[in-house]
Scaffold this motif. Structure first.
Motif, PDB file in Angstrom:
ATOM      1  N   GLY A  38       0.787  -1.227   0.000  1.00 15.67           N
ATOM      2  CA  GLY A  38       0.000   0.000   0.000  1.00 15.67           C
ATOM      3  C   GLY A  38       0.814   1.269   0.000  1.00 15.67           C
ATOM      4  O   GLY A  38       0.255   2.359  -0.047  1.00 15.67           O
ATOM      5  N   THR A  39       2.162   1.180   0.081  1.00 21.46           N
ATOM      6  CA  THR A  39       2.986   2.387   0.141  1.00 21.46           C
ATOM      7  C   THR A  39       3.571   2.773  -1.208  1.00 21.46           C
ATOM      8  O   THR A  39       4.329   3.720  -1.292  1.00 21.46           O
ATOM      9  CB  THR A  39       4.140   2.193   1.140  1.00 21.46           C
ATOM     10  OG1 THR A  39       4.925   1.054   0.751  1.00 21.46           O
ATOM     11  CG2 THR A  39       3.611   1.979   2.539  1.00 21.46           C
ATOM     12  N   ILE A  44       3.313   1.137 -11.694  1.00 24.83           N
ATOM     13  CA  ILE A  44       4.546   0.459 -12.097  1.00 24.83           C
ATOM     14  C   ILE A  44       4.426   0.193 -13.590  1.00 24.83           C
ATOM     15  O   ILE A  44       3.594  -0.614 -14.023  1.00 24.83           O
ATOM     16  CB  ILE A  44       4.750  -0.854 -11.321  1.00 24.83           C
ATOM     17  CG1 ILE A  44       4.732  -0.579  -9.814  1.00 24.83           C
ATOM     18  CG2 ILE A  44       6.052  -1.527 -11.722  1.00 24.83           C
ATOM     19  CD1 ILE A  44       4.782  -1.827  -8.964  1.00 24.83           C
ATOM     20  N   SER A  45       5.235   0.866 -14.392  1.00 23.57           N
ATOM     21  CA  SER A  45       5.062   0.798 -15.843  1.00 23.57           C
ATOM     22  C   SER A  45       5.658  -0.462 -16.450  1.00 23.57           C
ATOM     23  O   SER A  45       5.109  -1.010 -17.410  1.00 23.57           O
ATOM     24  CB  SER A  45       5.676   2.037 -16.507  1.00 23.57           C
ATOM     25  OG  SER A  45       7.050   2.125 -16.173  1.00 23.57           O
ATOM     26  N   GLU A  46       6.788  -0.947 -15.902  1.00 24.69           N
ATOM     27  CA  GLU A  46       7.373  -2.166 -16.445  1.00 24.69           C
ATOM     28  C   GLU A  46       8.363  -2.758 -15.445  1.00 24.69           C
ATOM     29  O   GLU A  46       8.797  -2.095 -14.494  1.00 24.69           O
ATOM     30  CB  GLU A  46       8.083  -1.894 -17.780  1.00 24.69           C
ATOM     31  CG  GLU A  46       9.318  -1.024 -17.681  1.00 24.69           C
ATOM     32  CD  GLU A  46      10.021  -0.840 -19.016  1.00 24.69           C
ATOM     33  OE1 GLU A  46       9.311  -0.723 -20.026  1.00 24.69           O
ATOM     34  OE2 GLU A  46      11.253  -0.819 -19.041  1.00 24.69           O
ATOM     35  N   GLY A  47       8.719  -4.044 -15.667  1.00 23.05           N
ATOM     36  CA  GLY A  47       9.723  -4.689 -14.838  1.00 23.05           C
ATOM     37  C   GLY A  47       9.172  -5.848 -14.028  1.00 23.05           C
ATOM     38  O   GLY A  47       8.000  -6.230 -14.127  1.00 23.05           O
ATOM     39  N   SER A  64      -3.276  -7.817  -1.407  1.00 22.81           N
ATOM     40  CA  SER A  64      -2.012  -7.202  -1.835  1.00 22.81           C
ATOM     41  C   SER A  64      -1.753  -7.471  -3.309  1.00 22.81           C
ATOM     42  O   SER A  64      -1.300  -6.584  -4.047  1.00 22.81           O
ATOM     43  CB  SER A  64      -0.849  -7.738  -0.989  1.00 22.81           C
ATOM     44  OG  SER A  64      -0.986  -7.354   0.359  1.00 22.81           O
ATOM     45  N   CYS A  65      -2.044  -8.712  -3.762  1.00 17.44           N
ATOM     46  CA  CYS A  65      -1.876  -9.034  -5.184  1.00 17.44           C
ATOM     47  C   CYS A  65      -2.781  -8.172  -6.050  1.00 17.44           C
ATOM     48  O   CYS A  65      -2.361  -7.651  -7.091  1.00 17.44           O
ATOM     49  CB  CYS A  65      -2.189 -10.516  -5.424  1.00 17.44           C
ATOM     50  SG  CYS A  65      -0.881 -11.646  -4.965  1.00 17.44           S
ATOM     51  N   GLN A  66      -4.031  -8.035  -5.626  1.00 19.77           N
ATOM     52  CA  GLN A  66      -4.978  -7.222  -6.395  1.00 19.77           C
ATOM     53  C   GLN A  66      -4.537  -5.761  -6.459  1.00 19.77           C
ATOM     54  O   GLN A  66      -4.656  -5.104  -7.496  1.00 19.77           O
ATOM     55  CB  GLN A  66      -6.369  -7.331  -5.763  1.00 19.77           C
ATOM     56  CG  GLN A  66      -7.008  -8.705  -5.910  1.00 19.77           C
ATOM     57  CD  GLN A  66      -8.233  -8.882  -5.041  1.00 19.77           C
ATOM     58  OE1 GLN A  66      -8.486  -8.081  -4.139  1.00 19.77           O
ATOM     59  NE2 GLN A  66      -8.994  -9.942  -5.290  1.00 19.77           N
ATOM     60  N   ARG A  67      -4.001  -5.262  -5.338  1.00 17.28           N
ATOM     61  CA  ARG A  67      -3.547  -3.875  -5.295  1.00 17.28           C
ATOM     62  C   ARG A  67      -2.378  -3.658  -6.255  1.00 17.28           C
ATOM     63  O   ARG A  67      -2.330  -2.684  -7.002  1.00 17.28           O
ATOM     64  CB  ARG A  67      -3.140  -3.525  -3.865  1.00 17.28           C
ATOM     65  CG  ARG A  67      -2.816  -2.066  -3.638  1.00 17.28           C
ATOM     66  CD  ARG A  67      -2.587  -1.823  -2.161  1.00 17.28           C
ATOM     67  NE  ARG A  67      -3.810  -1.977  -1.386  1.00 17.28           N
ATOM     68  CZ  ARG A  67      -3.844  -2.308  -0.115  1.00 17.28           C
ATOM     69  NH1 ARG A  67      -2.731  -2.546   0.532  1.00 17.28           N
ATOM     70  NH2 ARG A  67      -4.990  -2.414   0.524  1.00 17.28           N
ATOM     71  N   ASN A  69      -1.654  -5.557  -8.828  1.00 17.10           N
ATOM     72  CA  ASN A  69      -2.130  -5.794 -10.190  1.00 17.10           C
ATOM     73  C   ASN A  69      -2.821  -4.563 -10.758  1.00 17.10           C
ATOM     74  O   ASN A  69      -2.718  -4.267 -11.958  1.00 17.10           O
ATOM     75  CB  ASN A  69      -3.081  -6.990 -10.197  1.00 17.10           C
ATOM     76  CG  ASN A  69      -3.262  -7.580 -11.590  1.00 17.10           C
ATOM     77  OD1 ASN A  69      -2.292  -7.806 -12.308  1.00 17.10           O
ATOM     78  ND2 ASN A  69      -4.496  -7.823 -11.973  1.00 17.10           N
ATOM     79  N   ALA A  70      -3.509  -3.820  -9.866  1.00 18.58           N
ATOM     80  CA  ALA A  70      -4.182  -2.600 -10.316  1.00 18.58           C
ATOM     81  C   ALA A  70      -3.190  -1.489 -10.624  1.00 18.58           C
ATOM     82  O   ALA A  70      -3.469  -0.609 -11.445  1.00 18.58           O
ATOM     83  CB  ALA A  70      -5.170  -2.138  -9.248  1.00 18.58           C
ATOM     84  N   LEU A  71      -2.012  -1.539 -10.004  1.00 18.92           N
ATOM     85  CA  LEU A  71      -1.017  -0.475 -10.198  1.00 18.92           C
ATOM     86  C   LEU A  71      -0.081  -0.739 -11.372  1.00 18.92           C
ATOM     87  O   LEU A  71       0.599   0.171 -11.825  1.00 18.92           O
ATOM     88  CB  LEU A  71      -0.163  -0.319  -8.925  1.00 18.92           C
ATOM     89  CG  LEU A  71      -0.834   0.358  -7.727  1.00 18.92           C
ATOM     90  CD1 LEU A  71       0.070   0.262  -6.504  1.00 18.92           C
ATOM     91  CD2 LEU A  71      -1.140   1.813  -8.028  1.00 18.92           C
TER      92      LEU A  71
END
Length: 521
Positions: A38-39, A44-47, A64-67, A69-71
């Motif tokens: 959450g911080t 996150i564009s790539e990597g 946490s995975c869903q969070r 994945n959304a980012l």
């Protein structure tokens, strides 16, 4: 390529990093450590993204995975969960967004990075990855701004206990002195000795209030939002302010040596420069071992390194850094502290801010000998003089007919205190509501100047100025605003364009009279 490690324990993180950096594909990767999912301050564009399973409820790990994945941009990223859960639970993680589940600490990181790099290359060849747009550039600038704010808020959290101590000390004797003053004035007569003591009591209370005011002013400078405004900044004032904010923390763990030579001002932003100095001081304190305060030393020095540059140096005799740590201290989210303690953003953001002001940061360190951080900033062009020297105190001109002053503030105590302060100079009328002030003006009341608080219920000071421009434009030119600190960048811009100035609370008689005379002239 970026590798983002989310919530990994230090020992696991080090092993994963070693596996990445020892592979051919991962040799030039930039690794970010993030304490919690959450911080993350933005997308996150790539990597490669690696998430740690701490063994808690499956639902929390899936969240946490869903969070994450959304980012992330799914085609350009690969999400790995380090977990030892059963296959059916791993399926649930995959449904929540995980691309792969591995037993910690994982192996063959180079293979994954090489595969991801081939995928990114194929996406680029297929025009699936267009050049960064203006919107993406704007998002990046917004993300950097969020990082700066996140670091500043983390620092304020660290400062909170020390600032409370620094405020409570003077408040304690201000409060006790005022109580004693009230008892003393309740007596029918006072002796000469009691009158002398009364003067001392008032002087101590004023000194204590001044100390609290200085601390609040330093915090306001540190946290203010107008961070894009640049101009001449006095570095001695900046360092003094940062040291006042941290005086209690420093005194508990180390001896401070401070040498501040007179230097030319630098061109920058005072709030951001204060943030940089606070970051370096906190970094020095965190590097000190757990031993008696007299054995720990923090040294701050400010000097002119040349006719064109100003040099600030912060040194400690703490643990020091090995070469591999020195190479990474400016990486975002890199931290040698335990997970959850600090953001790992302080030095990275300090470097960004210093470079934006045309300066540089130099570091020298050795294990067991401590560290020295040196900031070199370009000095302001010659010919600039200190604002304090430029400001001329305007004494209210004696006049046979006293000027009429309208004061608008929703706090009755503010109106009462200001009335007592200047009633021998101005004929002052106080109201608690801006709409009441407009009613007086429409009824024909005349005033030579108006002072109005910014933040008020019902009608704000900004709304009052807008309405006054319509009702009495000539009086709007003789209106000034007051604020206790709750002030946005938009409001500050409004003040600069549409009023004669801003008076920041608390203020003394001289500054108030100077401000009013400026409005009248």
């Amino acid at each position: 390529m970026f590798v983002t490690l989310v919530a990994l324990p230090p020992e696991v993180s080090e092993e994963v990093e070693r596996g990445i950096l020892e592979s051919d594909a991962g040799r030039n990767c930039q690794i970010l450590r993030v304490p919690l999912a959450g911080t993350l301050p933005g997308a996150i564009s790539e990597g490669l993204i690696v998430l740690w399973d701490d063994g808690g409820p499956l639902s929390e790990l899936c969240t946490s995975c869903q969070r994450l994945n959304a980012l992330r941009r799914v085609p350009r990223t690969h999400l790995v969960v380090l977990t030892g859960r059963a296959p059916v639970e791993a399926d649930a993680l995959a449904a929540a967004g995980a691309d792969e589940c591995l037993t910690a600490p994982g192996t063959h990181w180079g293979v994954r990075l090489a595969s991801l790099r081939r995928r990114l290359s194929a996406l680029s060849d297929g025009d699936a990855s267009p050049a960064p747009s203006l919107l993406e550039a704007s998002d990046r600038a917004r993300l950097e701004s969020q990082w700066v704010l996140a670091d500043r808020m983390a620092s304020i959290g660290t400062l909170a206990a020390g600032v409370a101590h620094e405020i409570n000390n003077p408040l304690s004797y201000v409060s006790s002195n005022l109580s004693y003053l009230r008892e003393l004035l309740a007596q029918p007569e006072l002796s000469h000795e009691q009158l002398m003591e009364l003067r001392e009591v008032v002087a101590e209370a004023q000194e204590g209030a001044g100390r609290v005011s200085a601390i609040v002013r330093d915090l306001r400078t540190f946290s203010r939002a107008d961070e894009e405004l640049h101009g001449p900044v006095d570095m001695v004032h900046v360092v003094d302010g940062a040291l006042r904010l941290l005086r209690n923390q420093i005194g508990l763990v180390a001896r401070l040596t401070c040498t501040l030579e007179p230097v030319l001002p630098v061109h920058g932003n005072e709030g951001r420069l204060t943030q940089i100095v606070v970051n370096l001081l906190l970094n020095a304190l965190q590097a000190l071992p757990d031993r008696a305060p007299e054995e720990n030393r923090v040294r701050v020095s400010l000097r002119a390194s040349s006719s064109r540059h100003v040099e600030l140096e912060v040194s400690d005799n703490g643990h020091g850094m090995a070469p591999d740590v020195q190479r990474r201290i400016f990486d975002p989210f890199f931290s040698t502290r335990p997970v959850g303690e600090g953001t790992g953003l302080g030095l990275s953001i300090s470097l960004t801010l210093v470079q934006a002001m045309g300066g540089r940061i130099e570091v020298s360190s050795a294990p067991g000998w401590g560290s020295t951080f040196r900031i070199v900033l370009p000095a302001q062009a010659a010919g600039w003089t200190d604002g304090a020297e430029q400001t001329q105190v305007v004494e209210p001109a004696p006049a046979r007919i006293r000027r009429r002053l309208l004061l608008i503030d929703d706090e009755p105590s503010v109106g009462n205190s200001v009335s007592r302060l200047v009633r021998d100079v101005y004929e002052i009328h106080v109201v608690q509501d801006a709409r009441e002030a407009l009613r007086l003006l429409t009824m024909g009341e005349r005033f030579d100047a108006i002072l109005c608080d910014v933040m008020m219920p019902g009608m704000s000071g900004l709304d009052f100025v807008v309405e006054l421009e319509r009702l009495a434009p000539e009086l709007a030119l003789r209106t000034g605003l007051m604020t206790g600190g709750a002030f946005t960048a938009q409001a500050r811009e409004f003040v600069g364009r549409r009023t004669r100035g801003l008076l920041e609370k608390p203020f003394e008689r001289e500054r108030l009279c100077t401000f009013v005379e400026h409005l009248i002239q």
